[in-house]
Design a protein around this motif. Structure first.
Motif, PDB file in Angstrom:
ATOM      1  N   ILE A 158       1.495 -13.720   6.986  1.00 36.76           N
ATOM      2  CA  ILE A 158       0.781 -13.675   8.266  1.00 36.76           C
ATOM      3  C   ILE A 158       1.428 -12.682   9.233  1.00 36.76           C
ATOM      4  CG2 ILE A 158       0.107 -15.006  10.310  1.00 36.76           C
ATOM      5  CD1 ILE A 158      -0.378 -17.393   8.453  1.00 36.76           C
ATOM      6  N   PRO A 159       2.756 -12.756   9.470  1.00 33.76           N
ATOM      7  CA  PRO A 159       3.362 -11.724  10.331  1.00 33.76           C
ATOM      8  C   PRO A 159       3.201 -10.314   9.760  1.00 33.76           C
ATOM      9  CG  PRO A 159       4.851 -13.586  10.076  1.00 33.76           C
ATOM     10  CD  PRO A 159       3.743 -13.783   9.094  1.00 33.76           C
ATOM     11  N   LEU A 160       3.311 -10.186   8.430  1.00 32.31           N
ATOM     12  CA  LEU A 160       3.134  -8.873   7.812  1.00 32.31           C
ATOM     13  C   LEU A 160       1.719  -8.367   8.032  1.00 32.31           C
ATOM     14  CD1 LEU A 160       4.263  -6.598   6.032  1.00 32.31           C
ATOM     15  CD2 LEU A 160       3.555  -7.926   4.019  1.00 32.31           C
ATOM     16  N   GLY A 161       0.737  -9.270   7.938  1.00 31.53           N
ATOM     17  CA  GLY A 161      -0.651  -8.889   8.180  1.00 31.53           C
ATOM     18  C   GLY A 161      -0.877  -8.400   9.595  1.00 31.53           C
ATOM     19  N   PHE A 162      -0.252  -9.086  10.571  1.00 34.29           N
ATOM     20  CA  PHE A 162      -0.350  -8.632  11.964  1.00 34.29           C
ATOM     21  C   PHE A 162       0.264  -7.240  12.122  1.00 34.29           C
ATOM     22  CE2 PHE A 162      -1.449 -12.925  13.106  1.00 34.29           C
ATOM     23  CZ  PHE A 162      -2.114 -12.807  14.317  1.00 34.29           C
ATOM     24  N   PHE A 163       1.366  -7.010  11.433  1.00 33.98           N
ATOM     25  CA  PHE A 163       2.078  -5.739  11.579  1.00 33.98           C
ATOM     26  C   PHE A 163       1.300  -4.565  11.002  1.00 33.98           C
ATOM     27  CE2 PHE A 163       5.152  -2.606   9.870  1.00 33.98           C
ATOM     28  CZ  PHE A 163       5.729  -2.195  11.066  1.00 33.98           C
ATOM     29  N   VAL A 164       0.664  -4.763   9.836  1.00 30.98           N
ATOM     30  CA  VAL A 164       0.022  -3.640   9.152  1.00 30.98           C
ATOM     31  C   VAL A 164      -1.469  -3.518   9.456  1.00 30.98           C
ATOM     32  CG1 VAL A 164       1.686  -3.824   7.262  1.00 30.98           C
ATOM     33  CG2 VAL A 164      -0.558  -4.928   7.027  1.00 30.98           C
ATOM     34  N   ALA A 165      -2.044  -4.500  10.154  1.00 33.00           N
ATOM     35  CA  ALA A 165      -3.502  -4.547  10.316  1.00 33.00           C
ATOM     36  C   ALA A 165      -4.062  -3.285  10.946  1.00 33.00           C
ATOM     37  CB  ALA A 165      -3.894  -5.773  11.138  1.00 33.00           C
ATOM     38  N   ARG A 166      -3.393  -2.775  11.975  1.00 29.49           N
ATOM     39  CA  ARG A 166      -3.905  -1.598  12.693  1.00 29.49           C
ATOM     40  C   ARG A 166      -3.424  -0.288  12.077  1.00 29.49           C
ATOM     41  NH1 ARG A 166      -7.919  -3.900  15.736  1.00 29.49           N
ATOM     42  NH2 ARG A 166      -7.130  -5.692  16.896  1.00 29.49           N
ATOM     43  N   LYS A 167      -2.650  -0.394  11.009  1.00 34.54           N
ATOM     44  CA  LYS A 167      -2.146   0.801  10.319  1.00 34.54           C
ATOM     45  C   LYS A 167      -2.853   0.891   8.974  1.00 34.54           C
ATOM     46  CE  LYS A 167       2.380   0.142  12.527  1.00 34.54           C
ATOM     47  NZ  LYS A 167       1.969  -1.062  13.287  1.00 34.54           N
ATOM     48  N   ARG A 168      -3.912   1.669   8.909  1.00 39.93           N
ATOM     49  CA  ARG A 168      -4.809   1.654   7.755  1.00 39.93           C
ATOM     50  C   ARG A 168      -4.101   1.989   6.443  1.00 39.93           C
ATOM     51  NH1 ARG A 168     -10.562   4.384   8.499  1.00 39.93           N
ATOM     52  NH2 ARG A 168     -10.561   2.663  10.011  1.00 39.93           N
ATOM     53  N   LYS A 169      -3.314   3.054   6.419  1.00 34.17           N
ATOM     54  CA  LYS A 169      -2.652   3.452   5.175  1.00 34.17           C
ATOM     55  C   LYS A 169      -1.634   2.414   4.729  1.00 34.17           C
ATOM     56  CE  LYS A 169      -3.189   8.473   5.679  1.00 34.17           C
ATOM     57  NZ  LYS A 169      -2.477   9.774   5.781  1.00 34.17           N
ATOM     58  N   LEU A 170      -0.868   1.883   5.685  1.00 33.64           N
ATOM     59  CA  LEU A 170       0.145   0.888   5.356  1.00 33.64           C
ATOM     60  C   LEU A 170      -0.491  -0.418   4.891  1.00 33.64           C
ATOM     61  CD1 LEU A 170       3.156   0.324   5.248  1.00 33.64           C
ATOM     62  CD2 LEU A 170       3.051  -0.407   7.649  1.00 33.64           C
ATOM     63  N   SER A 171      -1.589  -0.803   5.505  1.00 36.03           N
ATOM     64  CA  SER A 171      -2.267  -2.035   5.089  1.00 36.03           C
ATOM     65  C   SER A 171      -2.831  -1.899   3.681  1.00 36.03           C
ATOM     66  CB  SER A 171      -3.382  -2.392   6.078  1.00 36.03           C
ATOM     67  OG  SER A 171      -4.417  -1.428   6.063  1.00 36.03           O
ATOM     68  N   ARG A 172      -3.383  -0.729   3.364  1.00 38.69           N
ATOM     69  CA  ARG A 172      -3.889  -0.495   2.012  1.00 38.69           C
ATOM     70  C   ARG A 172      -2.770  -0.566   0.985  1.00 38.69           C
ATOM     71  NH1 ARG A 172      -8.020   4.670   2.835  1.00 38.69           N
ATOM     72  NH2 ARG A 172      -9.724   3.519   3.862  1.00 38.69           N
ATOM     73  N   LEU A 173      -1.611  -0.003   1.340  1.00 37.83           N
ATOM     74  CA  LEU A 173      -0.470  -0.009   0.426  1.00 37.83           C
ATOM     75  C   LEU A 173       0.032  -1.429   0.176  1.00 37.83           C
ATOM     76  CD1 LEU A 173       1.712   1.464  -1.210  1.00 37.83           C
ATOM     77  CD2 LEU A 173       3.027   1.677   0.925  1.00 37.83           C
ATOM     78  N   THR A 174       0.214  -2.201   1.243  1.00 36.37           N
ATOM     79  CA  THR A 174       0.742  -3.560   1.083  1.00 36.37           C
ATOM     80  C   THR A 174      -0.243  -4.452   0.326  1.00 36.37           C
ATOM     81  OG1 THR A 174      -0.087  -4.087   3.307  1.00 36.37           O
ATOM     82  CG2 THR A 174       2.225  -3.475   3.107  1.00 36.37           C
ATOM     83  N   ILE A 175      -1.521  -4.315   0.625  1.00 35.99           N
ATOM     84  CA  ILE A 175      -2.527  -5.118  -0.082  1.00 35.99           C
ATOM     85  C   ILE A 175      -2.592  -4.711  -1.549  1.00 35.99           C
ATOM     86  CG2 ILE A 175      -5.006  -5.571  -0.283  1.00 35.99           C
ATOM     87  CD1 ILE A 175      -5.145  -5.501   2.780  1.00 35.99           C
ATOM     88  N   SER A 176      -2.440  -3.424  -1.831  1.00 37.50           N
ATOM     89  CA  SER A 176      -2.440  -2.959  -3.225  1.00 37.50           C
ATOM     90  C   SER A 176      -1.259  -3.531  -4.001  1.00 37.50           C
ATOM     91  CB  SER A 176      -2.386  -1.431  -3.265  1.00 37.50           C
ATOM     92  OG  SER A 176      -3.534  -0.858  -2.682  1.00 37.50           O
ATOM     93  N   ILE A 177      -0.086  -3.576  -3.367  1.00 35.91           N
ATOM     94  CA  ILE A 177       1.091  -4.159  -4.027  1.00 35.91           C
ATOM     95  C   ILE A 177       0.870  -5.640  -4.299  1.00 35.91           C
ATOM     96  CG2 ILE A 177       3.537  -4.710  -3.721  1.00 35.91           C
ATOM     97  CD1 ILE A 177       3.772  -2.127  -2.063  1.00 35.91           C
ATOM     98  N   ALA A 178       0.339  -6.353  -3.301  1.00 34.68           N
ATOM     99  CA  ALA A 178       0.052  -7.779  -3.483  1.00 34.68           C
ATOM    100  C   ALA A 178      -1.009  -7.990  -4.554  1.00 34.68           C
ATOM    101  CB  ALA A 178      -0.405  -8.393  -2.166  1.00 34.68           C
ATOM    102  N   ASN A 179      -1.951  -7.067  -4.636  1.00 36.81           N
ATOM    103  CA  ASN A 179      -3.021  -7.170  -5.628  1.00 36.81           C
ATOM    104  C   ASN A 179      -2.485  -7.010  -7.045  1.00 36.81           C
ATOM    105  OD1 ASN A 179      -5.895  -7.480  -6.128  1.00 36.81           O
ATOM    106  ND2 ASN A 179      -5.863  -5.344  -6.790  1.00 36.81           N
ATOM    107  N   VAL A 180      -1.474  -6.151  -7.208  1.00 31.63           N
ATOM    108  CA  VAL A 180      -0.850  -5.971  -8.524  1.00 31.63           C
ATOM    109  C   VAL A 180      -0.235  -7.286  -8.998  1.00 31.63           C
ATOM    110  CG1 VAL A 180       1.055  -4.850  -9.742  1.00 31.63           C
ATOM    111  CG2 VAL A 180      -0.446  -3.505  -8.269  1.00 31.63           C
TER     112      VAL A 180
END
Length: 214
Positions: free
Chosen positions: A38-60
């Motif tokens: 949840i805190p990580l989501g708040f941090f990356v939400a407005r940063k499009r490239k970073l949010s895509r990267l973190t979600i991609s890692i979690a998706n793996v």
């Protein structure tokens, strides 16, 4: 069905013990994932490239089969319930993180600008504007994570974690074990349904009235 009822009557304390054990393993994994995601989501939400990267890692991590994940973790940290808690933690990050990012991004930029124009700090913006408006979507991710966790925990029996999976595997290994398998499967399914139902109630309580679903 009478054989299943007889099994419950003869092993009620054992079934209850494994039910609680199963639920706590699932709950701890989702709780730890929420504290991180949840805190990580708040941090990356407005940063499009970073949010895509973190979600991609979690998706793996999400794409790894549960047995394979448990096998890898078993070699790293050993067997037992702690290993399954860590596996649940890894699996629960994606739905919670993804829903947190979606929830924060659902808050319109105009509303954020208005809040900042009123002199709100970043912490006030998060706690008084973004979180209340995004809580319904975030809770949806937690609900999905907990239901997923209950299924993953059932597989944890293969590395000595206990839980209702023990009852199911015991039924598989004995002759005419179908009643034992059913006796383990019923409370596992019931746990998933109840967890989703209770979290749904909590979600409705936390959602602002103007956003409550009819």
């Amino acid at each position: 069905m009478s054989e299943v009822i007889m099994y419950y009557a003869q092993n009620s304390s054992y079934v209850f013990e494994q039910f609680i054990r199963h639920f706590l393993i699932s709950l701890y994994g989702v709780l730890f994932a929420s504290i991180i995601a949840i805190p990580l989501g708040f941090f990356v939400a407005r940063k499009r490239k970073l949010s895509r990267l973190t979600i991609s890692i979690a998706n793996v991590m999400q794409t790894i089969p549960s047995l394979a994940m448990l096998a890898m973790l078993m070699f790293l940290i050993g067997t037992g319930p702690n290993t399954v808690v860590f596996a649940v933690f890894l699996y629960a990050i994606l739905p919670i993180l993804k829903n947190t990012v979606s929830g924060i991004n659902s808050v319109t930029p105009e509303l954020v600008d208005a809040a900042m124009g009123m002199g709100m700090t970043r912490i006030q913006l998060m706690t008084k504007v973004e979180l209340p408006l995004a809580i319904s979507i975030i809770m949806g991710g937690i609900r999905n994570a907990l239901v997923l966790a209950i299924g993953v925990t059932a597989v944890g029996t293969f590395i000595g974690a206990g839980g209702l999976g023990d009852i199911i595997t015991r039924g598989i290994t004995v002759a005419n074990g179908s009643p034992i398998i059913i006796a383990g499967a019923i409370p596992t399914a019931l746990m998933a349904v109840l967890a989703d139902f209770i979290l749904g109630i909590i979600e409705n309580k936390l959602t602002p009235r103007t956003f409550t679903k009819v």
